[in-house]
Design an enzyme around this catalytic site. Sequence first.
Site, mmCIF file in Angstrom:
data_model
loop_
_atom_site.group_PDB
_atom_site.id
_atom_site.type_symbol
_atom_site.label_atom_id
_atom_site.label_comp_id
_atom_site.label_asym_id
_atom_site.label_seq_id
_atom_site.Cartn_x
_atom_site.Cartn_y
_atom_site.Cartn_z
ATOM 1 N N HIS A 284 -1.215 2.112 5.217
ATOM 2 C CA HIS A 284 -1.045 1.310 3.997
ATOM 3 C C HIS A 284 -1.451 2.162 2.796
ATOM 4 O O HIS A 284 -2.431 2.903 2.845
ATOM 5 C CB HIS A 284 -1.937 0.066 4.114
ATOM 6 C CG HIS A 284 -1.748 -0.950 3.041
ATOM 7 N ND1 HIS A 284 -2.157 -0.762 1.749
ATOM 8 C CD2 HIS A 284 -1.195 -2.194 3.090
ATOM 9 C CE1 HIS A 284 -1.865 -1.842 1.038
ATOM 10 N NE2 HIS A 284 -1.282 -2.720 1.826
ATOM 11 N N ARG A 326 4.004 0.210 2.257
ATOM 12 C CA ARG A 326 4.087 0.469 3.684
ATOM 13 C C ARG A 326 5.530 0.798 4.035
ATOM 14 O O ARG A 326 6.448 0.513 3.273
ATOM 15 C CB ARG A 326 3.625 -0.750 4.502
ATOM 16 C CG ARG A 326 2.171 -1.110 4.342
ATOM 17 C CD ARG A 326 1.800 -2.244 5.271
ATOM 18 N NE ARG A 326 2.346 -3.523 4.830
ATOM 19 C CZ ARG A 326 2.533 -4.568 5.631
ATOM 20 N NH1 ARG A 326 2.253 -4.470 6.916
ATOM 21 N NH2 ARG A 326 3.006 -5.696 5.160
ATOM 22 N N LYS A 329 8.930 -1.580 3.406
ATOM 23 C CA LYS A 329 8.583 -2.672 2.507
ATOM 24 C C LYS A 329 9.224 -2.437 1.145
ATOM 25 O O LYS A 329 9.743 -1.362 0.852
ATOM 26 C CB LYS A 329 7.055 -2.788 2.382
ATOM 27 C CG LYS A 329 6.382 -3.226 3.678
ATOM 28 C CD LYS A 329 6.830 -4.607 4.104
ATOM 29 C CE LYS A 329 6.183 -5.028 5.405
ATOM 30 N NZ LYS A 329 6.620 -6.370 5.824
ATOM 31 N N ASP A 332 6.772 -1.751 -5.236
ATOM 32 C CA ASP A 332 5.793 -2.583 -5.952
ATOM 33 C C ASP A 332 5.095 -1.696 -6.974
ATOM 34 O O ASP A 332 4.578 -0.629 -6.638
ATOM 35 C CB ASP A 332 4.781 -3.176 -4.973
ATOM 36 C CG ASP A 332 3.830 -4.180 -5.617
ATOM 37 O OD1 ASP A 332 3.576 -4.075 -6.830
ATOM 38 O OD2 ASP A 332 3.332 -5.064 -4.908
ATOM 39 N N CYS A 334 2.250 -1.766 -8.402
ATOM 40 C CA CYS A 334 0.832 -1.424 -8.253
ATOM 41 C C CYS A 334 0.637 -0.143 -7.460
ATOM 42 O O CYS A 334 -0.348 0.575 -7.635
ATOM 43 C CB CYS A 334 0.052 -2.569 -7.631
ATOM 44 S SG CYS A 334 0.391 -2.861 -5.877
ATOM 45 N N TYR A 335 1.610 0.184 -6.576
ATOM 46 C CA TYR A 335 1.490 1.404 -5.786
ATOM 47 C C TYR A 335 1.775 2.646 -6.608
ATOM 48 O O TYR A 335 1.627 3.769 -6.102
ATOM 49 C CB TYR A 335 2.388 1.329 -4.559
ATOM 50 C CG TYR A 335 1.929 0.260 -3.592
ATOM 51 C CD1 TYR A 335 0.743 0.421 -2.884
ATOM 52 C CD2 TYR A 335 2.640 -0.913 -3.427
ATOM 53 C CE1 TYR A 335 0.296 -0.565 -2.027
ATOM 54 C CE2 TYR A 335 2.200 -1.905 -2.571
ATOM 55 C CZ TYR A 335 1.029 -1.728 -1.868
ATOM 56 O OH TYR A 335 0.580 -2.709 -1.026
ATOM 57 N N ASP A 430 5.130 -6.413 -10.861
ATOM 58 C CA ASP A 430 5.437 -5.788 -9.578
ATOM 59 C C ASP A 430 6.818 -5.139 -9.605
ATOM 60 O O ASP A 430 6.967 -3.935 -9.389
ATOM 61 C CB ASP A 430 5.341 -6.901 -8.522
ATOM 62 C CG ASP A 430 5.932 -6.585 -7.171
ATOM 63 O OD1 ASP A 430 6.630 -5.577 -7.031
ATOM 64 O OD2 ASP A 430 5.708 -7.371 -6.240
ATOM 65 N N ASP A 437 1.252 -9.863 -14.654
ATOM 66 C CA ASP A 437 -0.116 -10.296 -14.368
ATOM 67 C C ASP A 437 -1.059 -9.144 -14.688
ATOM 68 O O ASP A 437 -0.633 -8.009 -14.902
ATOM 69 C CB ASP A 437 -0.268 -10.771 -12.916
ATOM 70 C CG ASP A 437 0.061 -9.701 -11.887
ATOM 71 O OD1 ASP A 437 -0.716 -8.738 -11.789
ATOM 72 O OD2 ASP A 437 1.090 -9.823 -11.202
ATOM 73 N N HIS A 440 -1.271 -6.073 -11.959
ATOM 74 C CA HIS A 440 -0.216 -5.068 -12.055
ATOM 75 C C HIS A 440 -0.259 -4.326 -13.391
ATOM 76 O O HIS A 440 0.120 -3.152 -13.458
ATOM 77 C CB HIS A 440 1.156 -5.712 -11.829
ATOM 78 C CG HIS A 440 1.419 -6.028 -10.387
ATOM 79 N ND1 HIS A 440 1.137 -7.258 -9.836
ATOM 80 C CD2 HIS A 440 1.912 -5.256 -9.379
ATOM 81 C CE1 HIS A 440 1.453 -7.244 -8.545
ATOM 82 N NE2 HIS A 440 1.922 -6.036 -8.242
#
Length: 501
Positions: A284, A326, A329, A332, A334-335, A430, A437, A440
């Site tokens: 992850h 991951r 997936k 996103d 945030c990654y 995201d 939000d 993020h």
Amino acid sequence: MVRFSLGRSARPQQHAAVRSRNRRPQQAQPSGGDRPPPPVPAAAPMDSSPEPEPEPGPPTGGDPAPADPEVPRLTVTQVEQMNVEARVTDIYRVLWGGSPNTQSIILELWRDQHIEYLTHGLRHLGPAFQILDANRPWLCYWMVHPLALLDEVLDDDLEDDIVDFLARCQDKDGGYGGGPGQLPHLATTYAAVNTLVTIGSERALSSINRDNLYKFMLRMKEESGAFRMHDGGEIDVRASYTAISVASLVNILDVELAKGVGDYIASCQTYEGGIAGEPYAEAHGGYTFCGLAALIMLNEVEKLDLPSLIDWVAFRQGVECGFQGRTNKLVDGCYSFWQGAAIALTQKLVMVIDEQLKSSYSSKKPSGDDACGTSSSGCALEKLSAAVDYARFGFDFVQRSNQVGPLFHNLALQQYILLCAQVLEGGLRDKPGKNRDHYHSCYCLSGLSVSQYCAMTDTNSCPLPQHVLGPYSNLLEPIHPLYNVVLDKYYTAYEFFQPSD
């Protein structure tokens, strides 16, 4: 989609292929185990382009199967991936079709709107945010840190209010809870300490009770070397990272706290190369950053198979230009930090990586029994006295020049953040179709900073214009990538917590 937060444990999501074949595909929802979904403040629609028209193709699960058995049947995950790619492509098509002048405007970072959104959140949050009552130090960090990245200075009264509030979250026996009177927790302790370091005033830094904080961390320490998140709580890589990061940042990290942590984290590296939350779980992005950063702070990074780790992280950047958390997936925002910072850290570790490649370390990791024999630090440090200056490891690391250029497409990542994660009204999200939000907003801007500075070879210089996508005014403040605090704030804290002569 699973998102990563240090505040919650991650639970694997059921694979789409084993779901009912007759269920109609639905929008992926965040796994409840990763972190509570951020409440959705009122905002305008987030898409910068209209929903793409559906095209004829194989059935998506809700329609009767076609007569032709050779037509493939799409899984829910495949349908969601196709929808995301279509939305992102529509956004990028606007950029590609514009003149250079138009492209510069489209790629602008909307500083004023983000500052207004974040500052408003610090002063007032609606009743929907009560779901995050146990994460209030996180809310402080998710707003104070991105404001610092934007070089926005809080007024003195607001700073004092935040310091006073976090002081009420500090437990009398050490550590910080999710709110006043709540159980102390390593994750909210990390958020509170990072917030106070980011504020950076003498009042903020001196409010941290380091003696009790050290005692709290010792209570969370397990015989295996790992840490527990709270009394009776889960044991995972997040706990190790938050404990080591805080202890390093406020200069209380010693041999007793460091003992065994490196071996535990190394045991969580998977066959893919990334790091899982616990042994034998799935790799992850968030845990990979946490494990790598913690081992760098402990000067035990050679315990990881770094070539394999780099390979896994690099391949998490997809066609959308952003990172997934991951394998298989969705992208996103945030990654942008969790994965982007992880691979940026390795740019300063080329000598270790070269040594591992020469010794075929990538194909055979040393076991815990012989790690002491191959490590130049690690177990050897555990045998030294408590006088080891662990705080110095973090300081020396950030002083190193990058020994190689970016190992990911840093300009492509900036493009995803600026075009797909920004919200015109302020805040970041995201992906297209999601709401903004504070979580993020924090990690998208952190990732943007990492991607702007990772091409530098001289740590004391500014990025060249060609390394900053869009106008040069998009340039954010640099961070210390191990702690995710603004670099100047880190230096202030480092000097403040140095022992007096």
